[in-house]
Design a protein around this motif. Structure first.
Motif, PDB file in Angstrom:
ATOM      1  N   SER A 136      27.297 -32.668  93.910  1.00  0.00           N
ATOM      2  CA  SER A 136      26.549 -33.726  94.593  1.00  0.00           C
ATOM      3  C   SER A 136      25.036 -33.521  94.547  1.00  0.00           C
ATOM      4  N   VAL A 137      24.589 -32.285  94.320  1.00  0.00           N
ATOM      5  CA  VAL A 137      23.149 -32.028  94.248  1.00  0.00           C
ATOM      6  C   VAL A 137      22.675 -31.723  92.823  1.00  0.00           C
ATOM      7  N   ALA A 138      23.586 -31.830  91.853  1.00  0.00           N
ATOM      8  CA  ALA A 138      23.241 -31.564  90.453  1.00  0.00           C
ATOM      9  C   ALA A 138      22.472 -32.740  89.858  1.00  0.00           C
ATOM     10  N   SER A 139      21.637 -32.433  88.871  1.00  0.00           N
ATOM     11  CA  SER A 139      20.889 -33.487  88.174  1.00  0.00           C
ATOM     12  C   SER A 139      21.784 -34.137  87.116  1.00  0.00           C
ATOM     13  N   ALA A 140      21.400 -35.321  86.696  1.00  0.00           N
ATOM     14  CA  ALA A 140      22.149 -36.013  85.641  1.00  0.00           C
ATOM     15  C   ALA A 140      22.182 -35.160  84.374  1.00  0.00           C
ATOM     16  N   VAL A 193      27.954 -30.947  80.708  1.00  0.00           N
ATOM     17  CA  VAL A 193      29.352 -30.521  80.776  1.00  0.00           C
ATOM     18  C   VAL A 193      30.129 -31.203  79.647  1.00  0.00           C
ATOM     19  N   LYS A 194      30.878 -30.401  78.899  1.00  0.00           N
ATOM     20  CA  LYS A 194      31.662 -30.926  77.770  1.00  0.00           C
ATOM     21  C   LYS A 194      32.636 -31.997  78.256  1.00  0.00           C
ATOM     22  N   GLY A 195      32.587 -33.166  77.611  1.00  0.00           N
ATOM     23  CA  GLY A 195      33.496 -34.251  77.961  1.00  0.00           C
ATOM     24  C   GLY A 195      32.888 -35.272  78.920  1.00  0.00           C
ATOM     25  N   ILE A 196      31.671 -35.001  79.412  1.00  0.00           N
ATOM     26  CA  ILE A 196      30.998 -35.911  80.336  1.00  0.00           C
ATOM     27  C   ILE A 196      29.824 -36.569  79.613  1.00  0.00           C
ATOM     28  N   THR A 197      29.797 -37.888  79.608  1.00  0.00           N
ATOM     29  CA  THR A 197      28.721 -38.607  78.915  1.00  0.00           C
ATOM     30  C   THR A 197      27.499 -38.748  79.817  1.00  0.00           C
ATOM     31  N   ARG A 198      26.391 -39.129  79.211  1.00  0.00           N
ATOM     32  CA  ARG A 198      25.155 -39.374  79.979  1.00  0.00           C
ATOM     33  C   ARG A 198      25.395 -40.504  80.998  1.00  0.00           C
ATOM     34  N   THR A 199      26.111 -41.537  80.575  1.00  0.00           N
ATOM     35  CA  THR A 199      26.422 -42.661  81.472  1.00  0.00           C
ATOM     36  C   THR A 199      27.258 -42.179  82.657  1.00  0.00           C
ATOM     37  N   ASP A 200      28.269 -41.347  82.380  1.00  0.00           N
ATOM     38  CA  ASP A 200      29.088 -40.767  83.463  1.00  0.00           C
ATOM     39  C   ASP A 200      28.182 -40.028  84.444  1.00  0.00           C
ATOM     40  N   ALA A 201      27.290 -39.197  83.907  1.00  0.00           N
ATOM     41  CA  ALA A 201      26.409 -38.381  84.731  1.00  0.00           C
ATOM     42  C   ALA A 201      25.532 -39.257  85.625  1.00  0.00           C
ATOM     43  N   GLU A 202      24.974 -40.317  85.066  1.00  0.00           N
ATOM     44  CA  GLU A 202      24.120 -41.216  85.847  1.00  0.00           C
ATOM     45  C   GLU A 202      24.924 -41.928  86.932  1.00  0.00           C
ATOM     46  N   ASN A 203      26.157 -42.320  86.618  1.00  0.00           N
ATOM     47  CA  ASN A 203      27.017 -42.958  87.622  1.00  0.00           C
ATOM     48  C   ASN A 203      27.344 -41.995  88.763  1.00  0.00           C
ATOM     49  N   ILE A 204      27.548 -40.733  88.434  1.00  0.00           N
ATOM     50  CA  ILE A 204      27.858 -39.715  89.444  1.00  0.00           C
ATOM     51  C   ILE A 204      26.655 -39.515  90.369  1.00  0.00           C
ATOM     52  N   VAL A 205      25.466 -39.384  89.786  1.00  0.00           N
ATOM     53  CA  VAL A 205      24.248 -39.200  90.584  1.00  0.00           C
ATOM     54  C   VAL A 205      24.043 -40.396  91.510  1.00  0.00           C
ATOM     55  N   LYS A 206      24.211 -41.605  90.981  1.00  0.00           N
ATOM     56  CA  LYS A 206      24.061 -42.824  91.802  1.00  0.00           C
ATOM     57  C   LYS A 206      25.079 -42.835  92.950  1.00  0.00           C
ATOM     58  N   HIS A 207      26.301 -42.430  92.657  1.00  0.00           N
ATOM     59  CA  HIS A 207      27.371 -42.377  93.661  1.00  0.00           C
ATOM     60  C   HIS A 207      26.957 -41.478  94.836  1.00  0.00           C
ATOM     61  N   PHE A 208      26.472 -40.267  94.512  1.00  0.00           N
ATOM     62  CA  PHE A 208      26.110 -39.333  95.584  1.00  0.00           C
ATOM     63  C   PHE A 208      24.838 -39.754  96.300  1.00  0.00           C
ATOM     64  N   GLU A 209      23.919 -40.397  95.608  1.00  0.00           N
ATOM     65  CA  GLU A 209      22.696 -40.910  96.261  1.00  0.00           C
ATOM     66  C   GLU A 209      23.071 -42.001  97.265  1.00  0.00           C
ATOM     67  N   ALA A 210      23.977 -42.881  96.867  1.00  0.00           N
ATOM     68  CA  ALA A 210      24.428 -43.959  97.758  1.00  0.00           C
ATOM     69  C   ALA A 210      25.142 -43.381  98.986  1.00  0.00           C
ATOM     70  N   LYS A 211      25.962 -42.365  98.776  1.00  0.00           N
ATOM     71  CA  LYS A 211      26.669 -41.713  99.886  1.00  0.00           C
ATOM     72  C   LYS A 211      25.684 -41.050 100.844  1.00  0.00           C
ATOM     73  N   ALA A 212      24.642 -40.420 100.308  1.00  0.00           N
ATOM     74  CA  ALA A 212      23.643 -39.733 101.137  1.00  0.00           C
ATOM     75  C   ALA A 212      22.879 -40.736 102.010  1.00  0.00           C
ATOM     76  N   LYS A 213      22.609 -41.903 101.479  1.00  0.00           N
ATOM     77  CA  LYS A 213      21.899 -42.940 102.237  1.00  0.00           C
ATOM     78  C   LYS A 213      22.744 -43.465 103.398  1.00  0.00           C
ATOM     79  N   LYS A 214      24.063 -43.519 103.210  1.00  0.00           N
ATOM     80  CA  LYS A 214      24.972 -44.026 104.258  1.00  0.00           C
ATOM     81  C   LYS A 214      25.053 -43.079 105.450  1.00  0.00           C
ATOM     82  N   SER A 215      24.962 -41.774 105.190  1.00  0.00           N
ATOM     83  CA  SER A 215      25.146 -40.805 106.292  1.00  0.00           C
ATOM     84  C   SER A 215      23.859 -40.463 107.001  1.00  0.00           C
TER      85      SER A 215
END
Length: 70
Positions: free
Chosen positions: A38-42, A48-70
């Motif tokens: 959750s605190v890793a950069s894109a 990480v092998k098997g993870i695309t740049r798009t996946d990474a950006e979606n993950i970062v956005k997901h955790f940023e959105a979660k952090a704003k909610k709490s």
């Protein structure tokens, strides 16, 4: 139980566009858990092998959105 907690954690990653069971498992193994992921950069996530740049950006956005909610 530990198995149930892991399943619950993994399923929250599966809510992210492009992340299924397999990629969630790869990510949790690579980062040692959701906390570090959750605190890793894109860039770190995309390295990480098997993870695309798009996946990474979606993950970062997901955790940023979660952090704003709490």
């Amino acid at each position: 139980s530990e198995a149930k907690r892991k399943t619950l954690r993994r399923s929250s990653l599966c809510d992210i566009k492009g992340i299924g069971e397999r990629k969630a498992k790869i990510l949790l193994t690579a980062f040692g858990g959701v906390g570090k992921l959750s605190v890793a950069s894109a860039e770190d996530i995309a390295s990480v092998k098997g993870i695309t740049r798009t996946d990474a950006e979606n993950i970062v956005k997901h955790f940023e959105a979660k952090a704003k909610k709490s």
